[in-house]
Structure formats: C-alpha cells, structure tokens
Design a protein around this motif. Sequence first.
Motif, PDB file in Angstrom:
ATOM      1  N   VAL A  30       0.858  -1.181   0.000  1.00 47.48           N
ATOM      2  CA  VAL A  30       0.000   0.000   0.000  1.00 47.48           C
ATOM      3  C   VAL A  30       0.887   1.222   0.000  1.00 47.48           C
ATOM      4  O   VAL A  30       1.482   1.584   0.998  1.00 47.48           O
ATOM      5  CB  VAL A  30      -0.923   0.009   1.234  1.00 47.48           C
ATOM      6  N   ASN A  31       1.031   1.816  -1.140  1.00 52.64           N
ATOM      7  CA  ASN A  31       1.900   2.973  -1.219  1.00 52.64           C
ATOM      8  C   ASN A  31       1.395   3.927  -2.285  1.00 52.64           C
ATOM      9  O   ASN A  31       0.532   3.588  -3.093  1.00 52.64           O
ATOM     10  CB  ASN A  31       3.333   2.542  -1.557  1.00 52.64           C
ATOM     11  N   THR A  32       1.925   5.095  -2.237  1.00 56.31           N
ATOM     12  CA  THR A  32       1.644   6.106  -3.236  1.00 56.31           C
ATOM     13  C   THR A  32       2.942   6.466  -3.940  1.00 56.31           C
ATOM     14  O   THR A  32       3.973   6.641  -3.295  1.00 56.31           O
ATOM     15  CB  THR A  32       1.053   7.373  -2.586  1.00 56.31           C
ATOM     16  N   MET A  33       2.866   6.555  -5.239  1.00 57.29           N
ATOM     17  CA  MET A  33       3.963   7.086  -6.035  1.00 57.29           C
ATOM     18  C   MET A  33       3.480   8.402  -6.638  1.00 57.29           C
ATOM     19  O   MET A  33       2.338   8.514  -7.070  1.00 57.29           O
ATOM     20  CB  MET A  33       4.354   6.127  -7.137  1.00 57.29           C
ATOM     21  N   ALA A  34       4.353   9.369  -6.651  1.00 59.73           N
ATOM     22  CA  ALA A  34       3.967  10.687  -7.137  1.00 59.73           C
ATOM     23  C   ALA A  34       5.099  11.341  -7.899  1.00 59.73           C
ATOM     24  O   ALA A  34       6.268  10.960  -7.758  1.00 59.73           O
ATOM     25  CB  ALA A  34       3.559  11.573  -5.961  1.00 59.73           C
ATOM     26  N   TRP A  35       4.719  12.323  -8.691  1.00 62.06           N
ATOM     27  CA  TRP A  35       5.681  13.173  -9.394  1.00 62.06           C
ATOM     28  C   TRP A  35       5.531  14.598  -8.872  1.00 62.06           C
ATOM     29  O   TRP A  35       4.409  15.109  -8.736  1.00 62.06           O
ATOM     30  CB  TRP A  35       5.438  13.143 -10.895  1.00 62.06           C
ATOM     31  N   PHE A  36       6.671  15.192  -8.614  1.00 62.08           N
ATOM     32  CA  PHE A  36       6.753  16.601  -8.267  1.00 62.08           C
ATOM     33  C   PHE A  36       7.683  17.282  -9.269  1.00 62.08           C
ATOM     34  O   PHE A  36       8.435  16.610  -9.974  1.00 62.08           O
ATOM     35  CB  PHE A  36       7.327  16.777  -6.853  1.00 62.08           C
ATOM     36  N   ARG A  37       7.636  18.567  -9.311  1.00 59.00           N
ATOM     37  CA  ARG A  37       8.570  19.304 -10.161  1.00 59.00           C
ATOM     38  C   ARG A  37       9.004  20.586  -9.472  1.00 59.00           C
ATOM     39  O   ARG A  37       8.291  21.128  -8.618  1.00 59.00           O
ATOM     40  CB  ARG A  37       7.952  19.619 -11.526  1.00 59.00           C
ATOM     41  N   GLN A  38      10.177  21.036  -9.870  1.00 59.61           N
ATOM     42  CA  GLN A  38      10.714  22.265  -9.298  1.00 59.61           C
ATOM     43  C   GLN A  38      11.428  23.045 -10.382  1.00 59.61           C
ATOM     44  O   GLN A  38      12.394  22.567 -10.981  1.00 59.61           O
ATOM     45  CB  GLN A  38      11.672  21.948  -8.152  1.00 59.61           C
ATOM     46  N   ALA A  39      10.936  24.240 -10.621  1.00 60.81           N
ATOM     47  CA  ALA A  39      11.552  25.141 -11.576  1.00 60.81           C
ATOM     48  C   ALA A  39      12.504  26.075 -10.818  1.00 60.81           C
ATOM     49  O   ALA A  39      12.331  26.287  -9.611  1.00 60.81           O
ATOM     50  CB  ALA A  39      10.482  25.952 -12.304  1.00 60.81           C
ATOM     51  N   PRO A  40      13.497  26.636 -11.500  1.00 62.83           N
ATOM     52  CA  PRO A  40      14.449  27.532 -10.818  1.00 62.83           C
ATOM     53  C   PRO A  40      13.740  28.674 -10.106  1.00 62.83           C
ATOM     54  O   PRO A  40      12.869  29.332 -10.673  1.00 62.83           O
ATOM     55  CB  PRO A  40      15.314  28.053 -11.970  1.00 62.83           C
ATOM     56  N   GLY A  41      14.095  28.876  -8.842  1.00 61.14           N
ATOM     57  CA  GLY A  41      13.518  29.964  -8.068  1.00 61.14           C
ATOM     58  C   GLY A  41      12.129  29.707  -7.538  1.00 61.14           C
ATOM     59  O   GLY A  41      11.522  30.601  -6.940  1.00 61.14           O
ATOM     60  N   ARG A  42      11.620  28.507  -7.738  1.00 60.77           N
ATOM     61  CA  ARG A  42      10.276  28.181  -7.284  1.00 60.77           C
ATOM     62  C   ARG A  42      10.315  26.986  -6.338  1.00 60.77           C
ATOM     63  O   ARG A  42      11.265  26.213  -6.327  1.00 60.77           O
ATOM     64  CB  ARG A  42       9.357  27.895  -8.471  1.00 60.77           C
ATOM     65  N   GLU A  43       9.258  26.840  -5.574  1.00 63.37           N
ATOM     66  CA  GLU A  43       9.179  25.713  -4.662  1.00 63.37           C
ATOM     67  C   GLU A  43       8.778  24.447  -5.423  1.00 63.37           C
ATOM     68  O   GLU A  43       8.175  24.506  -6.497  1.00 63.37           O
ATOM     69  CB  GLU A  43       8.151  26.003  -3.564  1.00 63.37           C
ATOM     70  N   ARG A  44       9.118  23.321  -4.828  1.00 66.81           N
ATOM     71  CA  ARG A  44       8.727  22.052  -5.400  1.00 66.81           C
ATOM     72  C   ARG A  44       7.210  21.918  -5.329  1.00 66.81           C
ATOM     73  O   ARG A  44       6.603  22.202  -4.292  1.00 66.81           O
ATOM     74  CB  ARG A  44       9.411  20.910  -4.650  1.00 66.81           C
ATOM     75  N   GLU A  45       6.603  21.493  -6.424  1.00 66.47           N
ATOM     76  CA  GLU A  45       5.153  21.394  -6.457  1.00 66.47           C
ATOM     77  C   GLU A  45       4.701  20.017  -6.926  1.00 66.47           C
ATOM     78  O   GLU A  45       5.360  19.363  -7.741  1.00 66.47           O
ATOM     79  CB  GLU A  45       4.554  22.467  -7.382  1.00 66.47           C
ATOM     80  N   PHE A  46       3.552  19.623  -6.410  1.00 65.83           N
ATOM     81  CA  PHE A  46       2.933  18.362  -6.769  1.00 65.83           C
ATOM     82  C   PHE A  46       2.445  18.415  -8.205  1.00 65.83           C
ATOM     83  O   PHE A  46       1.860  19.405  -8.637  1.00 65.83           O
ATOM     84  CB  PHE A  46       1.768  18.097  -5.822  1.00 65.83           C
ATOM     85  N   VAL A  47       2.686  17.315  -8.940  1.00 67.23           N
ATOM     86  CA  VAL A  47       2.211  17.214 -10.318  1.00 67.23           C
ATOM     87  C   VAL A  47       1.112  16.167 -10.431  1.00 67.23           C
ATOM     88  O   VAL A  47       0.023  16.443 -10.929  1.00 67.23           O
ATOM     89  CB  VAL A  47       3.373  16.856 -11.271  1.00 67.23           C
ATOM     90  N   ALA A  48       1.402  14.957  -9.968  1.00 59.60           N
ATOM     91  CA  ALA A  48       0.447  13.861 -10.079  1.00 59.60           C
ATOM     92  C   ALA A  48       0.833  12.766  -9.100  1.00 59.60           C
ATOM     93  O   ALA A  48       1.993  12.614  -8.758  1.00 59.60           O
ATOM     94  CB  ALA A  48       0.416  13.303 -11.496  1.00 59.60           C
ATOM     95  N   GLY A  49      -0.178  12.007  -8.673  1.00 55.61           N
ATOM     96  CA  GLY A  49       0.074  10.902  -7.777  1.00 55.61           C
ATOM     97  C   GLY A  49      -0.850   9.745  -8.096  1.00 55.61           C
ATOM     98  O   GLY A  49      -1.948   9.937  -8.624  1.00 55.61           O
ATOM     99  N   ILE A  50      -0.375   8.539  -7.778  1.00 55.38           N
ATOM    100  CA  ILE A  50      -1.194   7.343  -7.960  1.00 55.38           C
ATOM    101  C   ILE A  50      -1.070   6.519  -6.699  1.00 55.38           C
ATOM    102  O   ILE A  50       0.018   6.234  -6.216  1.00 55.38           O
ATOM    103  CB  ILE A  50      -0.789   6.560  -9.226  1.00 55.38           C
ATOM    104  N   GLY A  51      -2.229   6.163  -6.149  1.00 52.47           N
ATOM    105  CA  GLY A  51      -2.225   5.490  -4.875  1.00 52.47           C
ATOM    106  C   GLY A  51      -2.901   4.144  -4.915  1.00 52.47           C
ATOM    107  O   GLY A  51      -2.929   3.453  -5.932  1.00 52.47           O
ATOM    108  N   ARG A  52      -3.482   3.792  -3.775  1.00 51.07           N
ATOM    109  CA  ARG A  52      -4.146   2.512  -3.629  1.00 51.07           C
ATOM    110  C   ARG A  52      -5.255   2.347  -4.646  1.00 51.07           C
ATOM    111  O   ARG A  52      -5.978   3.309  -4.928  1.00 51.07           O
ATOM    112  CB  ARG A  52      -4.712   2.409  -2.219  1.00 51.07           C
TER     113      ARG A  52
END
Length: 121
Positions: A30-52
């Motif tokens: 039971v886990n979640t895998m996700a993608w985040f992204r971070q552009a220069p000068g910006r905070e890391r942000e959630f893109v997509a996730g897939i869970g249970r």
Amino acid sequence: VQLQASGGGLVQAGGSLRLACAASGRTYTVNTMAWFRQAPGREREFVAGIGRSDLVNYADSVQGRFTISRDNAKNTVYLQMNSLKPEDTALYYCAHRIGSIQTGSRYYGYWGQGTQVTVSS
C-alpha cells in the motif's frame, strides 16, 4: 526504497514526453507514487500521484494533459506528458510514501534524483 527516474529531455511546445520511475527495495504493497517538479527559483510542487487501487490525483495545471500510471509487476510508475508548455519546464522528481496520496512534498520519505524536462517555445 530506491527510486530511479528517467525520460526527461528537450521538447518543443505541444510535444510529448514520458517519464519513468523504477522503484526497488521495500516498496510496500500500500503505497503512493507521485511526481513533483521544481523550476528555478520556485518551490517544489505536486504534479500527479497514484495510490491505492490506482486512485489518481493531478495538479490543476496538468489536468487533461498528463497521465500517471503504474506497472506493479515492474515496480515502475510513468508520467505521460502531452501538449507540453514552456511553463512545464522543471526538474521532475518521483517520490514514494506509505499511505494515501498527499500533495505536500513533506509527506514523502523517498525521492528519486530528478530528471530535467525542458520545453521550448
């Protein structure tokens, strides 16, 4: 858990890329895998996730353009990115957590090394 991301590159606006993230070690059922992204000068942000049960969640900015999926036999999660825009340019990270999808990066304990996506206009 070790995560290895791949598939980034340079693409023109409107093009497509597919990212992959291979997980190894104790990935848990039971886990979640996700993608985040971070552009220069910006905070890391959630893109997509897939869970249970393959429940998915997307950031509003990518809804309808990106698709996250997983191959449990290969312990790999994919991010198909279509209709890419220059504002999608960022370093993309895959992440893993035990439990349901969370959009905050602080909830994820394992991270891949990042793969660069650059979209030219």
